[in-house]
Every structure is written in structure tokens, then in C-alpha cells.
Design an enzyme around this catalytic site. Structure first.
Site, PDB file in Angstrom:
ATOM      1  N   ASP A  34       0.839  -1.211   0.000  1.00 50.73           N
ATOM      2  CA  ASP A  34       0.000   0.000   0.000  1.00 50.73           C
ATOM      3  C   ASP A  34       0.873   1.260   0.000  1.00 50.73           C
ATOM      4  O   ASP A  34       2.021   1.237   0.455  1.00 50.73           O
ATOM      5  CB  ASP A  34      -0.910  -0.027   1.240  1.00 50.73           C
ATOM      6  CG  ASP A  34      -2.062   0.965   1.120  1.00 50.73           C
ATOM      7  OD1 ASP A  34      -2.360   1.423  -0.006  1.00 50.73           O
ATOM      8  OD2 ASP A  34      -2.659   1.293   2.166  1.00 50.73           O
ATOM      9  N   HIS A  51       2.222   3.537  -8.978  1.00 48.95           N
ATOM     10  CA  HIS A  51       1.964   2.121  -9.264  1.00 48.95           C
ATOM     11  C   HIS A  51       3.107   1.526 -10.081  1.00 48.95           C
ATOM     12  O   HIS A  51       3.491   0.372  -9.893  1.00 48.95           O
ATOM     13  CB  HIS A  51       0.632   1.954 -10.002  1.00 48.95           C
ATOM     14  CG  HIS A  51      -0.550   2.351  -9.172  1.00 48.95           C
ATOM     15  ND1 HIS A  51      -0.709   1.906  -7.878  1.00 48.95           N
ATOM     16  CD2 HIS A  51      -1.620   3.142  -9.429  1.00 48.95           C
ATOM     17  CE1 HIS A  51      -1.841   2.412  -7.383  1.00 48.95           C
ATOM     18  NE2 HIS A  51      -2.401   3.173  -8.303  1.00 48.95           N
ATOM     19  N   LEU A 145      10.482 -20.665  -4.810  1.00 51.45           N
ATOM     20  CA  LEU A 145       9.527 -19.755  -4.165  1.00 51.45           C
ATOM     21  C   LEU A 145       8.220 -19.666  -4.956  1.00 51.45           C
ATOM     22  O   LEU A 145       8.240 -19.533  -6.179  1.00 51.45           O
ATOM     23  CB  LEU A 145      10.153 -18.349  -4.101  1.00 51.45           C
ATOM     24  CG  LEU A 145       9.229 -17.253  -3.564  1.00 51.45           C
ATOM     25  CD1 LEU A 145       9.376 -17.137  -2.051  1.00 51.45           C
ATOM     26  CD2 LEU A 145       9.516 -15.912  -4.208  1.00 51.45           C
TER      27      LEU A 145
END
Ligand code: IPE
Ligand code: IPE
Ligand code: MG
Length: 254
Positions: A34, A51, A145
Site C-alpha cells: 500500500d 503504481h 519460491l
């Protein structure tokens, strides 16, 4: 560079992952990424620049997570509520997978990373889905991962749909009412097959969950930092892991 302090207080900085204990690495770390918009505004830039910068940070933190042996990294990238944002911002966010994956996929493949998506395809534009699905397909045999994007994800929708599925299974006779267990419920969630997050990090200073994994976070360690996502560095990540390692998880026991 940032004037803000992270949750670790005292502004102590570590140089690397070296101070981490090898035998207490969280298996599953989730991040609510965020603060992109505020990061941009602070620089006099449009929100979408935030962004873009946030997207750039994803690979860095993924590699950092992989380097210390984290098994699953879940990144909350777009919520079921984020559709209410202005259309041009939503359009930009929906274009990011097409930008991110072609740019980063080779390195992720080389690192043996497997891409996964948690969330609903419905409503996501075809071009966005194609980018995500190509990445999932290309990495499906990788064994390293798991990079799990929570994309068009919302926990209440997830819990509601799981409930609907349970009721359907009971009605059809494939499940007995008394066989509804926590395990059966978990199996019907978007995160089926994944362990619950051990650690949740939220950047940007907001102290809330914003409809993220309400079921799965029951005993997750929570960490909040004032840093905005684009400025959250590898060292900040390792400090978060160090903080996790200092916690005592009691699960209601003694
Ligand atoms: C997080 O940054 C990214 C998404 C929610 C898609 P924000 O866009 O929420 O940035 P702030 O919180 O407005 O600063
Ligand atoms: C949470 O951030 C969702 C993502 C990071 C994808 P928001 O910015 O949407 O959350 P609120 O609106 O501050 O609760
Ligand atoms: Mg936000």
C-alpha cells in the site's frame, strides 16, 4: 531518503540478511503493498507513477524473499474493492501484469520461482489474464519460491463462496453436515493448499486489513510500517523478518 520511520523504531538499520536466524524463517509472508499513490503525490507525480514504481519493487522483494528461503510470498496487488477507483487508474493497474511479466519472467524462471494467482478471473480484462496465465504456465514446473499474487481478491467474497460450496456439497450429499470442519472450509478457499501466512506486512502506515485473508490471518504475526510500498527496500524486508524472529507465537497456549 524517507523522513518517515519504520515500525522497528529507533531507525536502526541492518546491512543485510546476515543477522537473520536460519532456523526461524517464516514459510509464508504476505504483503499488503500500500501507499503507491501517496508515494507519487509526495513527489508531485501522478498516482500511476506510484503504481509503476511499486511494480518495480516487486521483483526486488521477491528475490530478497527467495534469498533467505521463504517458501511463499503473497502480494496483495488488487482488491475486489479497488474496482471503485477512477477508470483510468483501474485501466493502468490492469495493464501492469503485461508490463511486469515480460520484463521480469526470465529472471524469475532462472530463480525457479513459481507464479500463482489468488483471486477471481471474472471481471479481469482478457489482456491482463493472458499475461498472468502465461506466467503461471511458464513457471508451473518450477519448485522454488511461490510468488502468489492476490489479484481481484477479497476475503469476504472468498468466505462467502466457500460457504456456498459447502452448502452445495451438503445438499448434494457429497459432504455430511457433521463433516464440515476447519479443514474442509480451508480446502474451499482461494488459498487451498497453501499454509497460512506466518507474517503479514502492510506498508503505508494504515493500520487495517482491508479485506485480506480474514480466515488465514487468525494467528499470523502482523507488522505495520509507515514506509510506502515503492520505498520499501530489501533491508526493510529483512528487518521485518528479524522482527518476526523476535516474536513469540503462542497460539493461545502458554
Ligand atoms: C496500493 O497503493 C496499490 C493498490 C491498492 C492497487 P494505493 O494506490 O492504495 O496508494 P495509496 O494508499 O492511495 O497511497
Ligand atoms: C489494500 O489497499 C489493497 C491493496 C494493496 C491491493 P487499499 O489502498 O485498497 O486499502 P484501503 O482502501 O486503504 O483500505
Ligand atoms: Mg491505499
Amino acid at each position: 531518503m524517507s523522513q518517515k520511520k519504520s515500525w522497528f523504531g529507533k531507525n536502526k538499520k541492518v546491512d543485510s540478511q546476515s543477522i537473520l536466524s536460519d532456523n526461524n524463517i517464516p514459510r509464508h509472508v504476505a504483503i499488503i503493498m500500500d501507499g503507491n499513490g501517496r508515494w507519487a503525490r509526495r513527489r508531485g507525480l501522478p498516482r500511476i507513477a506510484g503504481h509503476h514504481s511499486g511494480m518495480k519493487n516487486v521483483k526486488k522483494i521477491t528475490i530478497a524473499a527467495d534469498d533467505i528461503g521463504i517458501e511463499i510470498l503473497t502480494l496483495y496487488a488488487f482488491s475486489t474493492e479497488n474496482w471503485t477507483r477512477p477508470q483510468d487508474e483501474v485501466d493502468y493497474l490492469m495493464s501492469l501484469p503485461q508490463e511486469f511479466f515480460p520484463l521480469e519472467i526470465d529472471e524469475l524462471v532462472q530463480k525457479n520461482v513459481r507464479i500463482r494467482m489468488t483471486g477471481w478471473k471474472e471481471g479481469v480484462p482478457v489482456h491482463t489474464l493472458e499475461a498472468v496465465e502465461n506466467a503461471i504456465e511458464r513457471t508451473k514446473h518450477n519448485t522454488g519460491l511461490i510468488l502468489n499474487f492476490a489479484f481481484n481478491y477479497g476475503s469476504r467474497k472468498e468466505l462467502t463462496e466457500a460457504m456456498r460450496e459447502l452448502v452445495r456439497d451438503v445438499q448434494s450429499g457429497s459432504l455430511k453436515l457433521e463433516d464440515i470442519t476447519e479443514e474442509e472450509y480451508s480446502k474451499r478457499l482461494q488459498t487451498a493448499g497453501l499454509p497460512d501466512p506466518d507474517l503479514l506486512i502492510r506498508t503505508s502506515g494504515e493500520l487495517r486489513i482491508s479485506n485480506f485473508m480474514l480466515w488465514q490471518l487468525a494467528y499470523t504475526e502482523l507488522l505495520f510500517t509507515d514506509l510506502y510500498w515503492p520505498e520499501f527496500s530489501e533491508n526493510d524486508f529483512y528487518e521485518a523478518i528479524r522482527e518476526y524472529q523476535s516474536r513469540i507465537r503462542r497460539y493461545g497456549g502458554l
